[in-house]
Motif scaffolding. Sequence first.
Motif, mmCIF file in Angstrom:
data_model
loop_
_atom_site.group_PDB
_atom_site.id
_atom_site.type_symbol
_atom_site.label_atom_id
_atom_site.label_comp_id
_atom_site.label_asym_id
_atom_site.label_seq_id
_atom_site.Cartn_x
_atom_site.Cartn_y
_atom_site.Cartn_z
ATOM 1 N N GLU A 105 -5.179 4.421 -2.506
ATOM 2 C CA GLU A 105 -6.134 5.015 -1.552
ATOM 3 C C GLU A 105 -7.263 4.021 -1.309
ATOM 4 O OE1 GLU A 105 -7.569 8.837 -2.737
ATOM 5 O OE2 GLU A 105 -5.522 9.527 -3.197
ATOM 6 N N LEU A 143 0.839 -1.199 0.000
ATOM 7 C CA LEU A 143 0.000 0.000 0.000
ATOM 8 C C LEU A 143 0.871 1.244 0.000
ATOM 9 C CD1 LEU A 143 -2.838 -1.029 2.495
ATOM 10 C CD2 LEU A 143 -3.075 -0.553 0.051
ATOM 11 N N LEU A 144 1.923 1.162 0.812
ATOM 12 C CA LEU A 144 2.844 2.296 0.910
ATOM 13 C C LEU A 144 3.520 2.542 -0.435
ATOM 14 C CD1 LEU A 144 3.198 3.608 3.766
ATOM 15 C CD2 LEU A 144 5.597 2.835 3.658
ATOM 16 N N GLU A 145 3.965 1.435 -1.013
ATOM 17 C CA GLU A 145 4.703 1.474 -2.274
ATOM 18 C C GLU A 145 3.847 2.009 -3.419
ATOM 19 O OE1 GLU A 145 5.934 -2.091 -5.211
ATOM 20 O OE2 GLU A 145 6.466 -2.407 -3.090
ATOM 21 N N THR A 146 2.558 1.557 -3.468
ATOM 22 C CA THR A 146 1.709 1.943 -4.600
ATOM 23 C C THR A 146 0.962 3.237 -4.349
ATOM 24 O OG1 THR A 146 -0.098 0.653 -3.672
ATOM 25 C CG2 THR A 146 1.299 -0.467 -5.267
ATOM 26 N N LYS A 147 1.011 3.735 -3.107
ATOM 27 C CA LYS A 147 0.279 4.954 -2.712
ATOM 28 C C LYS A 147 -1.228 4.812 -2.959
ATOM 29 C CE LYS A 147 4.085 8.189 -3.382
ATOM 30 N NZ LYS A 147 5.033 8.030 -4.518
ATOM 31 N N ILE A 202 -3.241 6.214 -10.005
ATOM 32 C CA ILE A 202 -3.162 5.806 -8.600
ATOM 33 C C ILE A 202 -4.365 4.934 -8.280
ATOM 34 C CG2 ILE A 202 -3.355 6.636 -6.212
ATOM 35 C CD1 ILE A 202 -1.621 9.000 -7.040
#
Lengths: 75, 581
Positions: free
Chosen positions: B457, B451-455, B495
Amino acid sequence: MKTPLIICIVDDDEIYQFTSTYNIKSVYAPKEILVFSDGEEAIHFLTRHLSSEETLPDVIFLDINMPIMDGWQFL
Amino acid sequence: MIISQLIIQYDISQQDQDAFLINVAGRQRMLSQRIAKRTLYLQNEVNDKKHHESSLKKLQILVEEFEKTHHTLQFGKYPHRLKGKFSPAIDSLFDKTIPFFQVIKKICLQIIQSPSKGNIDNAVKILEANELSFLSNMEALLNALVADSQQKLNRLKWIELSLALVAFLVLLMEFFFIISPLIKNLSLTNHSLQASNSFLAEINQELKAIFDSTHVAIMRLDLKGQFVHFNKGAEKMLGYRAEEVIGKHTPALIHLQEEIEVYNQALSKSLNKHLDGFEALRYEARLPISPPRQWTYLRKDGSTLPVQLSTSSIKDEQGNLIGYLGVATDISELMQARISLLESKQNLEILANKLARQNEQLLSFAHITSHNLRSPVSNLNSLLFLYHDSQDEAEKQLLFSKFEIVIGHLTETLNELIETLKIQEDTEIKRDTIVFEELFSKIRETFAGTLLETKAEVSTDFSGLPQISYPKTYLESIFLNLFSNALKYRSPDRILLIEIKTHKAAGKEILRIRDNGLGIDLNKHGEKIFGLRKTFHQHAEAKGIGLFITKTQIEAMGGKIEIESQVDIGTTFTIVFNETT
């Protein structure tokens, strides 16, 4: 039809790819054996080489049940 | 009878006439004596002038009367004439008197004309002789007349007797032909009456036996609705004794007030008039055919039982309503049987659904086995053949490495199949109450790095259905699969947005996961999307196992999963957890 033939194998099973290539080579010396893992790859190759007839395969061994694009969709 | 009366009347009048004639004849005899006596007086009174004249006058009257009477007897009009009226013997007797009569008359007339002493003396002599003969003759005549009359009387008596006999015979005949058949009829009627009496008694006994039957409650009500009869069956069924209810209670005692009201309302509506109390029941009892209806009866001890009640009205011979009859049968066993039947039907339906589902799964399982196991096995065969065929050691090495790959695939496939088999067997798995918010925070931790890597939401909304009763491992697996799919097949051009929402609609518990990833062409792959070993992206992580297991888990718990997707726009999975349960 030119001789020797260009043979194409479309199958997602890599072992099958290996064994059939091996078998064909043991009985016949083709000009070339093309191998693709699914219909989509094979179609891409064919559409890219439509203009150069000498690179197109003469015989295609097509598996029906494949991911992404199966044999029916390829046909 | 009338004829006999006429004959008797006639004979009586004859008798009267006879009596009259006898009287007249008797009088004639008496007159002759008086004439003789008067002539004797005249003889003695020759010197007494005064008496002599009056005697003469008296003699004259006597002679006139004597003559007149004789004339009547001999020539008079019927019925006062004697001659020719009776037998010839009487006639001849009468004829014998005539010469003497003539002599007496002649002598008397001589005296009256010339009443000299010589004449009178002479007359007395002649009269004495003739008068005696006349008298004896008259006597004989009278006797004959009396005898005749007596004979007639006897005849009359005989006629009367025979008439009486005839009358008696007529009576006898009447008796035989009219009265005795009547009596016979009467006795027959009596006999049949007795027969029907005993028949009635028999029927009565039967009815009593039916009435006393302990399986059926038979209750009779009067027009006011109060109990008149309350049989043994009713006593047994309801726990009241007949004496407790007869003349004291109405069926309100044993009916549920609510049921009656509901029924009244329903009937009021259909009849378009207001019915109250037991009006509806009474209305139904008056119908020519009233269908049996189910009611709940209240026992004396407060417990209830279901009954089937047939009502009918009782009428007298004139067709006037005199009461109502209710026959109630305890149907609790029937109801119990019906309930258990319904239950077993439902169970069967559930079982049938389950079987159909399992059948479907077995079919796909068979398909999986045939395809996913057959190809590695045939590969192994081919490799084995090549291995034996090969002389080259390097080549054998290569073939052997291929064996390892195939065996690895085979093991993996078998493991996956075992896993799905476990799910399918495991339909009675324990359910837990799972709070979506808690579950999802765990999932988010699992994928924290990605999640952090792909940003990406991620938005969640569990307000419509905050929790659910479901096997925990399944729900975790479902979330993991769908969430990881969304992450895996994200579009490199934008995103990633993931929306997760739960809600409840029409009793159904629904989870929806939507992303804006690559999407799938459902026209191409729609049927195979949840199949085993189906991959649709040339993606390193695609193995084609996740959605197959997800679907198997959801369906094992009676739910369903659906997909909507458009290439390069995104995919939405909708899960209904309780589709069939």
